[in-house]
Design a protein around this motif. Structure first.
Motif, PDB file in Angstrom:
ATOM      1  N   GLU A 220     -21.768 -30.241  -1.756  1.00 58.19           N
ATOM      2  CA  GLU A 220     -23.106 -30.502  -1.928  1.00 58.19           C
ATOM      3  C   GLU A 220     -23.986 -29.396  -1.403  1.00 58.19           C
ATOM      4  OE1 GLU A 220     -23.986 -34.340  -0.003  1.00 58.19           O
ATOM      5  OE2 GLU A 220     -22.102 -35.160  -0.424  1.00 58.19           O
ATOM      6  N   LEU A 221     -23.562 -28.712  -0.564  1.00 56.81           N
ATOM      7  CA  LEU A 221     -24.429 -27.507  -0.167  1.00 56.81           C
ATOM      8  C   LEU A 221     -24.555 -26.613  -1.240  1.00 56.81           C
ATOM      9  CD1 LEU A 221     -23.476 -27.344   3.736  1.00 56.81           C
ATOM     10  CD2 LEU A 221     -25.609 -27.769   2.757  1.00 56.81           C
ATOM     11  N   MET A 222     -23.437 -26.373  -1.869  1.00 61.25           N
ATOM     12  CA  MET A 222     -23.509 -25.125  -2.922  1.00 61.25           C
ATOM     13  C   MET A 222     -24.125 -25.668  -4.169  1.00 61.25           C
ATOM     14  SD  MET A 222     -19.568 -23.561  -2.524  1.00 61.25           S
ATOM     15  CE  MET A 222     -18.779 -24.617  -1.553  1.00 61.25           C
ATOM     16  N   ARG A 223     -24.094 -27.036  -4.302  1.00 64.64           N
ATOM     17  CA  ARG A 223     -24.934 -27.338  -5.470  1.00 64.64           C
ATOM     18  C   ARG A 223     -26.520 -27.248  -5.237  1.00 64.64           C
ATOM     19  NH1 ARG A 223     -20.577 -31.476  -6.464  1.00 64.64           N
ATOM     20  NH2 ARG A 223     -21.224 -32.702  -4.790  1.00 64.64           N
ATOM     21  N   VAL A 224     -26.769 -27.616  -4.158  1.00 72.56           N
ATOM     22  CA  VAL A 224     -28.208 -27.131  -3.750  1.00 72.56           C
ATOM     23  C   VAL A 224     -28.548 -25.460  -3.870  1.00 72.56           C
ATOM     24  CG1 VAL A 224     -29.949 -27.195  -1.523  1.00 72.56           C
ATOM     25  CG2 VAL A 224     -28.291 -28.961  -2.101  1.00 72.56           C
ATOM     26  N   GLN A 225     -27.533 -24.798  -3.401  1.00 75.15           N
ATOM     27  CA  GLN A 225     -27.834 -23.433  -3.408  1.00 75.15           C
ATOM     28  C   GLN A 225     -27.843 -22.797  -4.803  1.00 75.15           C
ATOM     29  OE1 GLN A 225     -24.047 -22.157  -1.426  1.00 75.15           O
ATOM     30  NE2 GLN A 225     -25.238 -21.426   0.313  1.00 75.15           N
ATOM     31  N   ARG A 226     -26.912 -23.192  -5.799  1.00 77.53           N
ATOM     32  CA  ARG A 226     -26.901 -22.930  -6.982  1.00 77.53           C
ATOM     33  C   ARG A 226     -28.178 -23.471  -7.797  1.00 77.53           C
ATOM     34  NH1 ARG A 226     -22.069 -23.201 -11.253  1.00 77.53           N
ATOM     35  NH2 ARG A 226     -23.113 -21.953 -12.885  1.00 77.53           N
ATOM     36  N   SER A 227     -28.619 -24.818  -7.261  1.00 79.74           N
ATOM     37  CA  SER A 227     -29.989 -25.218  -7.935  1.00 79.74           C
ATOM     38  C   SER A 227     -31.153 -24.305  -7.744  1.00 79.74           C
ATOM     39  CB  SER A 227     -30.335 -26.634  -7.736  1.00 79.74           C
ATOM     40  OG  SER A 227     -31.387 -27.065  -7.937  1.00 79.74           O
ATOM     41  N   VAL A 228     -31.111 -23.705  -6.261  1.00 75.28           N
ATOM     42  CA  VAL A 228     -32.534 -22.955  -6.095  1.00 75.28           C
ATOM     43  C   VAL A 228     -32.299 -21.622  -6.420  1.00 75.28           C
ATOM     44  CG1 VAL A 228     -32.950 -24.589  -4.026  1.00 75.28           C
ATOM     45  CG2 VAL A 228     -31.553 -22.587  -3.521  1.00 75.28           C
ATOM     46  N   LEU A 229     -30.949 -21.045  -6.470  1.00 75.40           N
ATOM     47  CA  LEU A 229     -31.002 -19.731  -6.893  1.00 75.40           C
ATOM     48  C   LEU A 229     -31.047 -19.376  -8.413  1.00 75.40           C
ATOM     49  CD1 LEU A 229     -28.005 -18.691  -4.660  1.00 75.40           C
ATOM     50  CD2 LEU A 229     -30.244 -17.680  -4.963  1.00 75.40           C
ATOM     51  N   GLY A 230     -30.771 -20.390  -9.180  1.00 72.01           N
ATOM     52  CA  GLY A 230     -31.016 -20.352 -10.682  1.00 72.01           C
ATOM     53  C   GLY A 230     -30.107 -19.321 -11.190  1.00 72.01           C
ATOM     54  N   GLU A 231     -30.811 -18.342 -11.941  1.00 67.44           N
ATOM     55  CA  GLU A 231     -30.136 -17.323 -12.531  1.00 67.44           C
ATOM     56  C   GLU A 231     -29.629 -16.329 -11.514  1.00 67.44           C
ATOM     57  OE1 GLU A 231     -33.917 -13.830 -13.029  1.00 67.44           O
ATOM     58  OE2 GLU A 231     -33.213 -15.086 -14.851  1.00 67.44           O
ATOM     59  N   VAL A 232     -29.766 -16.272 -10.587  1.00 68.78           N
ATOM     60  CA  VAL A 232     -29.120 -15.514  -9.426  1.00 68.78           C
ATOM     61  C   VAL A 232     -27.677 -15.799  -9.367  1.00 68.78           C
ATOM     62  CG1 VAL A 232     -29.108 -14.761  -7.279  1.00 68.78           C
ATOM     63  CG2 VAL A 232     -31.182 -14.883  -8.301  1.00 68.78           C
ATOM     64  N   ALA A 233     -27.677 -17.168  -9.136  1.00 71.21           N
ATOM     65  CA  ALA A 233     -26.383 -17.962  -9.433  1.00 71.21           C
ATOM     66  C   ALA A 233     -25.585 -17.482 -10.373  1.00 71.21           C
ATOM     67  CB  ALA A 233     -26.501 -19.597  -8.833  1.00 71.21           C
ATOM     68  N   ASP A 234     -26.132 -17.957 -11.447  1.00 67.02           N
ATOM     69  CA  ASP A 234     -25.610 -17.645 -12.723  1.00 67.02           C
ATOM     70  C   ASP A 234     -24.791 -16.157 -12.927  1.00 67.02           C
ATOM     71  OD1 ASP A 234     -26.213 -19.919 -13.559  1.00 67.02           O
ATOM     72  OD2 ASP A 234     -27.705 -19.353 -15.084  1.00 67.02           O
ATOM     73  N   ALA A 235     -25.574 -15.147 -12.209  1.00 68.38           N
ATOM     74  CA  ALA A 235     -25.194 -13.851 -12.069  1.00 68.38           C
ATOM     75  C   ALA A 235     -23.847 -13.604 -11.245  1.00 68.38           C
ATOM     76  CB  ALA A 235     -26.127 -12.696 -11.750  1.00 68.38           C
ATOM     77  N   VAL A 236     -23.789 -14.424 -10.258  1.00 66.10           N
ATOM     78  CA  VAL A 236     -22.590 -14.555  -9.397  1.00 66.10           C
ATOM     79  C   VAL A 236     -21.408 -15.104  -9.815  1.00 66.10           C
ATOM     80  CG1 VAL A 236     -21.839 -15.182  -7.106  1.00 66.10           C
ATOM     81  CG2 VAL A 236     -24.187 -14.391  -7.317  1.00 66.10           C
ATOM     82  N   ILE A 237     -21.277 -16.513 -10.310  1.00 62.94           N
ATOM     83  CA  ILE A 237     -20.430 -17.060 -10.950  1.00 62.94           C
ATOM     84  C   ILE A 237     -20.608 -17.591 -12.386  1.00 62.94           C
ATOM     85  CG2 ILE A 237     -19.607 -17.999  -8.839  1.00 62.94           C
ATOM     86  CD1 ILE A 237     -20.833 -20.742  -9.551  1.00 62.94           C
ATOM     87  N   GLY A 238     -21.409 -17.196 -13.004  1.00 63.02           N
ATOM     88  CA  GLY A 238     -21.535 -17.538 -14.317  1.00 63.02           C
ATOM     89  C   GLY A 238     -22.460 -18.908 -14.485  1.00 63.02           C
ATOM     90  N   CYS A 239     -22.714 -19.164 -15.820  1.00 62.34           N
ATOM     91  CA  CYS A 239     -23.385 -20.300 -15.956  1.00 62.34           C
ATOM     92  C   CYS A 239     -22.664 -21.339 -15.882  1.00 62.34           C
ATOM     93  CB  CYS A 239     -24.536 -20.326 -17.227  1.00 62.34           C
ATOM     94  SG  CYS A 239     -23.405 -20.052 -18.662  1.00 62.34           S
ATOM     95  N   GLU A 240     -23.038 -22.685 -15.613  1.00 59.85           N
ATOM     96  CA  GLU A 240     -22.233 -23.711 -15.572  1.00 59.85           C
ATOM     97  C   GLU A 240     -22.491 -24.379 -17.218  1.00 59.85           C
ATOM     98  OE1 GLU A 240     -21.628 -27.802 -12.796  1.00 59.85           O
ATOM     99  OE2 GLU A 240     -23.184 -26.700 -12.667  1.00 59.85           O
ATOM    100  N   TYR A 241     -21.193 -24.652 -17.480  1.00 60.40           N
ATOM    101  CA  TYR A 241     -21.138 -25.282 -19.071  1.00 60.40           C
ATOM    102  C   TYR A 241     -20.906 -26.730 -18.919  1.00 60.40           C
ATOM    103  CZ  TYR A 241     -19.312 -20.582 -19.738  1.00 60.40           C
ATOM    104  OH  TYR A 241     -19.537 -18.974 -19.703  1.00 60.40           O
ATOM    105  N   ASN A 242     -21.549 -27.250 -19.990  1.00 60.87           N
ATOM    106  CA  ASN A 242     -21.373 -28.600 -20.396  1.00 60.87           C
ATOM    107  C   ASN A 242     -20.113 -28.898 -20.838  1.00 60.87           C
ATOM    108  OD1 ASN A 242     -24.155 -29.311 -19.678  1.00 60.87           O
ATOM    109  ND2 ASN A 242     -24.654 -28.890 -21.890  1.00 60.87           N
ATOM    110  N   ARG A 243     -19.350 -30.160 -20.453  1.00 61.56           N
ATOM    111  CA  ARG A 243     -18.012 -30.156 -20.763  1.00 61.56           C
ATOM    112  C   ARG A 243     -17.929 -30.793 -22.332  1.00 61.56           C
ATOM    113  NH1 ARG A 243     -14.672 -29.717 -16.053  1.00 61.56           N
ATOM    114  NH2 ARG A 243     -12.889 -30.492 -17.251  1.00 61.56           N
ATOM    115  N   GLU A 244     -18.505 -30.157 -23.062  1.00 68.13           N
ATOM    116  CA  GLU A 244     -18.223 -30.362 -24.632  1.00 68.13           C
ATOM    117  C   GLU A 244     -18.188 -29.257 -25.517  1.00 68.13           C
ATOM    118  OE1 GLU A 244     -21.499 -33.212 -25.544  1.00 68.13           O
ATOM    119  OE2 GLU A 244     -22.834 -31.301 -25.968  1.00 68.13           O
ATOM    120  N   ALA A 245     -17.891 -29.498 -26.615  1.00 69.51           N
ATOM    121  CA  ALA A 245     -17.502 -28.017 -27.386  1.00 69.51           C
ATOM    122  C   ALA A 245     -17.583 -28.743 -28.847  1.00 69.51           C
ATOM    123  CB  ALA A 245     -16.216 -27.462 -27.368  1.00 69.51           C
TER     124      ALA A 245
END
Length: 441
Positions: free
Chosen positions: A217-242
């Motif tokens: 839960e805390l990491m989801r908050v971190q990811r939300s507030v960090l935005g593109e910074v979090a994407d630079a760390v672990i990559g963007c979060e993908y939707n589960r569809e293709a």
């Protein structure tokens, strides 16, 4: 969890600064960059991260004396700042940091339990902001942070495990623990104390389950507030569809069936209004053609795209038709016309010399440019005549190794258990799951 709020850029001068509020606990966390390292690190080409922790005199109900007035840091503060430092270092590649020191300062301005865990969770965000500034200014080549990081307390109060306990619960806890984790579910540190009694293995398991829930839960908050910074760390979060880059309904049905067990939605080109798109498959290999399809659709839609290229390679025909299998008898040739041409070219060739391979390559292209490839092969022979009406393409003339019947006779369940496409899909599913899980909190 108590309500959690993280405010970035809370102070003016630090490279990274946040105010983290967990319930009534409030901590200011800053990260400052110093272009030098401690003497014990000099000449190693690596950086260092050090932390300091303190509590304002009025942070608690009863005013505490400032540590500076005592002439030394008290044992509790020293233990906590060491915990913060080693926790933060656990998710940073110090070689990528270069010979720099990141100073983490955590100042508790209001304490109501969980100050050390809030400090770690907030300090991580401040650290990421500081390092992202270095990365964007090209002072470092890559983000040195490799994972998300959070910490949470779990206590046993009145015989029951409780997540993220406040001071009142903490002061009455039978068991008190602090647990630090990364986004891969790995533990950085587990601190546990039987305050009033020993605790059991079963209780510890329940504590760890609660801690993982809270930390995510805390990491989801971190990811939300960090935005593109979090994407630079672990990559963007993908939707589960293709989207499947094919107009072949048989392939679409097969892939949907084979991926039904991984909670992943498969869309057709028609679902996305792309049924009339023309993709020029001018690659020289199965891999290249699969990538061309997937790259084209991913670029058009901004979604994950799956492209496949498959065909049959016949040894007596010099590995033909290979990538030209679908148009072996000419552009827009039917499956039957392709099979008839192959029979003609193999006329007079004995069964033992009709060895062939069904090949399938699947490419997955992600919106941020990440790509994966998987390949499946089934060995067999070309029959002397067609048999069976199951499957499509060359199925009625291909006898897989270990069988005496063609794919055209074998049931769909049997064929899909080991076909070239199912083998490629199984490899793809493993790679896809790893990527999705790495980026999903």
């Amino acid at each position: 969890m108590r309500p959690v709020k993280i405010t970035r850029n809370y102070t003016m001068y630090a490279s990274g600064s946040v105010l983290i509020e967990v319930g009534n606990t409030k901590v200011i966390c800053t990260a400052s960059v110093e272009d030098t390292v401690p003497h014990f690190m000099k000449g190693q080409g690596k950086g260092w991260i050090s932390a300091e922790y303190s509590m304002l005199p009025s942070a608690t109900e009863r005013r505490n004396r400032r540590e500076v007035s005592k002439g030394k840091i008290d044992g509790r503060s020293q233990e906590i700042q060491r915990l913060i430092g080693r926790s933060i270092r656990s998710v940073v590649n110090l070689e990528k940091l270069g010979e720099r020191t990141i100073w983490i300062d955590c100042d508790v301005i209001q304490a109501d339990g969980g100050t050390r865990t809030a400090s770690i969770t907030g300090a991580y965000v401040a650290l990421c902001d500081a390092l992202y500034k270095l990365y964007k200014s090209k002072e470092i080549k890559k983000m040195p942070v490799e994972n998300l990081l959070a910490a949470v307390s779990v206590g046993i109060v009145d015989g029951h495990p409780r997540l993220d306990i406040c001071y009142e619960e903490d002061s009455n806890a039978e068991v008190d623990t602090n647990i630090i984790m990364n986004n891969k579910g790995q533990f950085i540190e587990i601190q546990g104390t039987g305050e009033q009694r020993p605790f059991t293995r079963d209780e510890l398991n329940k504590i760890l389950d609660l801690a993982e829930k809270g930390n995510r839960e805390l990491m989801r908050v971190q990811r939300s507030v960090l935005g593109e910074v979090a994407d630079a760390v672990i990559g963007c979060e993908y939707n589960r569809e293709a989207i499947i880059a094919t107009g072949n309904q048989h392939k679409l049905d097969e892939i949907r069936k084979m991926t039904s067990d991984i909670n992943f939605n498969i869309l057709s080109l028609k679902d996305c209004g792309l049924e009339n798109i023309e993709i020029v498959e001018d690659g020289k290999t199965f891999e290249h053609n699969a990538l061309i399809k997937a790259r084209t659709i991913s670029k058009e839609t901004g979604k994950i795209a799956i492209g496949d290229d498959s065909g049959i390679e016949v040894d007596a025909l010099g590995k033909r038709p290979g990538i030209y299998s679908a148009r072996y008898a000419g552009e827009n040739a039917s499956d039957k016309e392709n099979r008839e041409k192959m029979f003609r070219e193999l006329e007079g060739v004995e069964l033992e010399n009709r060895t062939a391979s069904f090949v399938c390559v699947i490419a997955v292209v992600f919106p941020d440019g990440k790509e994966i490839l998987s390949k499946g092969i089934v060995e067999g022979k070309i029959a002397m005549e067609e048999s069976g009406t199951n499957g499509f393409g060359y199925d009625p003339m291909f006898i897989p190794e270990g069988y005496d019947q063609t794919f055209g006779i074998l049931s769909e369940e049997v064929k899909n258990s080991f076909s070239h496409r199912s083998r490629a899909l199984e490899i793809m599913k493993v790679k896809l799951q790893e990527i999705l899980e790495d980026r999903t909190i």
